[in-house]
Write a protein that holds these residues in place. Structure first.
Motif, PDB file in Angstrom:
ATOM      1  N   GLN A  36      74.907  -3.755  81.175  1.00  0.00           N
ATOM      2  CA  GLN A  36      75.226  -4.404  82.439  1.00  0.00           C
ATOM      3  C   GLN A  36      75.067  -3.378  83.556  1.00  0.00           C
ATOM      4  O   GLN A  36      75.532  -2.245  83.434  1.00  0.00           O
ATOM      5  CB  GLN A  36      76.652  -4.953  82.438  1.00  0.00           C
ATOM      6  CG  GLN A  36      76.884  -6.100  81.478  1.00  0.00           C
ATOM      7  CD  GLN A  36      77.063  -5.647  80.035  1.00  0.00           C
ATOM      8  OE1 GLN A  36      77.741  -4.667  79.770  1.00  0.00           O
ATOM      9  NE2 GLN A  36      76.432  -6.354  79.110  1.00  0.00           N
ATOM     10  N   TYR A  41      61.083  -2.226  81.729  1.00  0.00           N
ATOM     11  CA  TYR A  41      62.537  -2.286  81.810  1.00  0.00           C
ATOM     12  C   TYR A  41      63.046  -3.618  81.270  1.00  0.00           C
ATOM     13  O   TYR A  41      62.486  -4.669  81.586  1.00  0.00           O
ATOM     14  CB  TYR A  41      62.992  -2.088  83.254  1.00  0.00           C
ATOM     15  CG  TYR A  41      62.822  -0.670  83.724  1.00  0.00           C
ATOM     16  CD1 TYR A  41      61.611  -0.223  84.248  1.00  0.00           C
ATOM     17  CD2 TYR A  41      63.866   0.240  83.641  1.00  0.00           C
ATOM     18  CE1 TYR A  41      61.448   1.085  84.655  1.00  0.00           C
ATOM     19  CE2 TYR A  41      63.717   1.553  84.055  1.00  0.00           C
ATOM     20  CZ  TYR A  41      62.506   1.966  84.561  1.00  0.00           C
ATOM     21  OH  TYR A  41      62.345   3.270  84.964  1.00  0.00           O
ATOM     22  N   ASN A  42      64.096  -3.548  80.494  1.00  0.00           N
ATOM     23  CA  ASN A  42      64.630  -4.771  79.904  1.00  0.00           C
ATOM     24  C   ASN A  42      66.016  -5.148  80.399  1.00  0.00           C
ATOM     25  O   ASN A  42      66.562  -6.159  79.970  1.00  0.00           O
ATOM     26  CB  ASN A  42      64.603  -4.697  78.370  1.00  0.00           C
ATOM     27  CG  ASN A  42      65.227  -3.427  77.809  1.00  0.00           C
ATOM     28  OD1 ASN A  42      65.338  -2.419  78.486  1.00  0.00           O
ATOM     29  ND2 ASN A  42      65.621  -3.470  76.552  1.00  0.00           N
ATOM     30  N   TYR A  43      66.576  -4.352  81.304  1.00  0.00           N
ATOM     31  CA  TYR A  43      67.860  -4.718  81.908  1.00  0.00           C
ATOM     32  C   TYR A  43      67.778  -4.469  83.414  1.00  0.00           C
ATOM     33  O   TYR A  43      67.258  -3.430  83.849  1.00  0.00           O
ATOM     34  CB  TYR A  43      69.010  -3.910  81.309  1.00  0.00           C
ATOM     35  CG  TYR A  43      69.260  -4.220  79.860  1.00  0.00           C
ATOM     36  CD1 TYR A  43      68.780  -3.389  78.857  1.00  0.00           C
ATOM     37  CD2 TYR A  43      69.986  -5.359  79.491  1.00  0.00           C
ATOM     38  CE1 TYR A  43      68.997  -3.681  77.520  1.00  0.00           C
ATOM     39  CE2 TYR A  43      70.213  -5.650  78.152  1.00  0.00           C
ATOM     40  CZ  TYR A  43      69.717  -4.815  77.181  1.00  0.00           C
ATOM     41  OH  TYR A  43      69.936  -5.110  75.867  1.00  0.00           O
ATOM     42  N   TRP A  44      68.339  -5.404  84.170  1.00  0.00           N
ATOM     43  CA  TRP A  44      68.266  -5.345  85.625  1.00  0.00           C
ATOM     44  C   TRP A  44      69.612  -5.665  86.253  1.00  0.00           C
ATOM     45  O   TRP A  44      70.372  -6.487  85.719  1.00  0.00           O
ATOM     46  CB  TRP A  44      67.241  -6.352  86.148  1.00  0.00           C
ATOM     47  CG  TRP A  44      65.841  -6.008  85.753  1.00  0.00           C
ATOM     48  CD1 TRP A  44      65.227  -6.321  84.568  1.00  0.00           C
ATOM     49  CD2 TRP A  44      64.888  -5.286  86.517  1.00  0.00           C
ATOM     50  NE1 TRP A  44      63.947  -5.820  84.553  1.00  0.00           N
ATOM     51  CE2 TRP A  44      63.715  -5.193  85.743  1.00  0.00           C
ATOM     52  CE3 TRP A  44      64.916  -4.707  87.785  1.00  0.00           C
ATOM     53  CZ2 TRP A  44      62.565  -4.525  86.202  1.00  0.00           C
ATOM     54  CZ3 TRP A  44      63.780  -4.059  88.249  1.00  0.00           C
ATOM     55  CH2 TRP A  44      62.625  -3.973  87.461  1.00  0.00           C
ATOM     56  N   GLN A  70      73.554  -4.701  74.694  1.00  0.00           N
ATOM     57  CA  GLN A  70      73.482  -5.202  76.049  1.00  0.00           C
ATOM     58  C   GLN A  70      73.871  -4.111  77.032  1.00  0.00           C
ATOM     59  O   GLN A  70      74.713  -3.272  76.752  1.00  0.00           O
ATOM     60  CB  GLN A  70      74.417  -6.404  76.224  1.00  0.00           C
ATOM     61  CG  GLN A  70      73.980  -7.647  75.476  1.00  0.00           C
ATOM     62  CD  GLN A  70      72.745  -8.263  76.078  1.00  0.00           C
ATOM     63  OE1 GLN A  70      72.531  -8.181  77.283  1.00  0.00           O
ATOM     64  NE2 GLN A  70      71.916  -8.849  75.245  1.00  0.00           N
TER      65      GLN A  70
END
Length: 125
Positions: A3, A112-115, A1
């Motif tokens: 953040q 993109y997989n994280y914002w 993950q």
């Protein structure tokens, strides 16, 4: 993950400058490319800038070339977007994004997989 937390948005007069920051946590920051996108009211999210893992490669949307710069400090797990000569059409919510699945850089939102949660930039004319 991963953040992501953006900061640095605000209200600025046309012709002014702002620097956005995006602090990352959760995985080894230097392992993934980063990007900035923006979304104005009633419009789709659009690409602004991207930077490779090492910072050696950068890409910009035509609309911001020569005015915006993107950089990263891997020691601080932070990516920056320096915005100069701001125009009213730059008004939008700005999002930083990370990709752990794309290649060296990524210029499309679907890569993109994280914002982050976004930060508002308002440029008054």
């Amino acid at each position: 993950q991963v953040q992501l937390v953006e900061s640095g948005g605000g209200l600025v007069q046309g012709g002014g400058s702002l620097r956005l920051s995006c602090a990352a946590s959760g995985r080894t920051f230097s392992n993934y490319p980063m990007g900035w996108f923006r979304q104005a009211p009633g419009k789709e999210r659009e690409f602004v800038a991207a930077i490779s893992r090492s910072g050696g490669r950068v890409y910009f949307a035509d609309s911001v070339k020569g005015r915006f710069t993107i950089s990263r400090d891997n020691a601080k797990n932070t990516v920056y977007l320096q915005m100069n000569s701001l125009k009213s059409e730059d008004t939008a919510v700005y999002y930083c994004a990370a990709t752990t699945v794309a290649g060296e850089t990524a210029n499309f939102a679907h890569q993109y997989n994280y914002w982050g949660q976004g930060t508002q930039v308002t440029v008054s004319s």
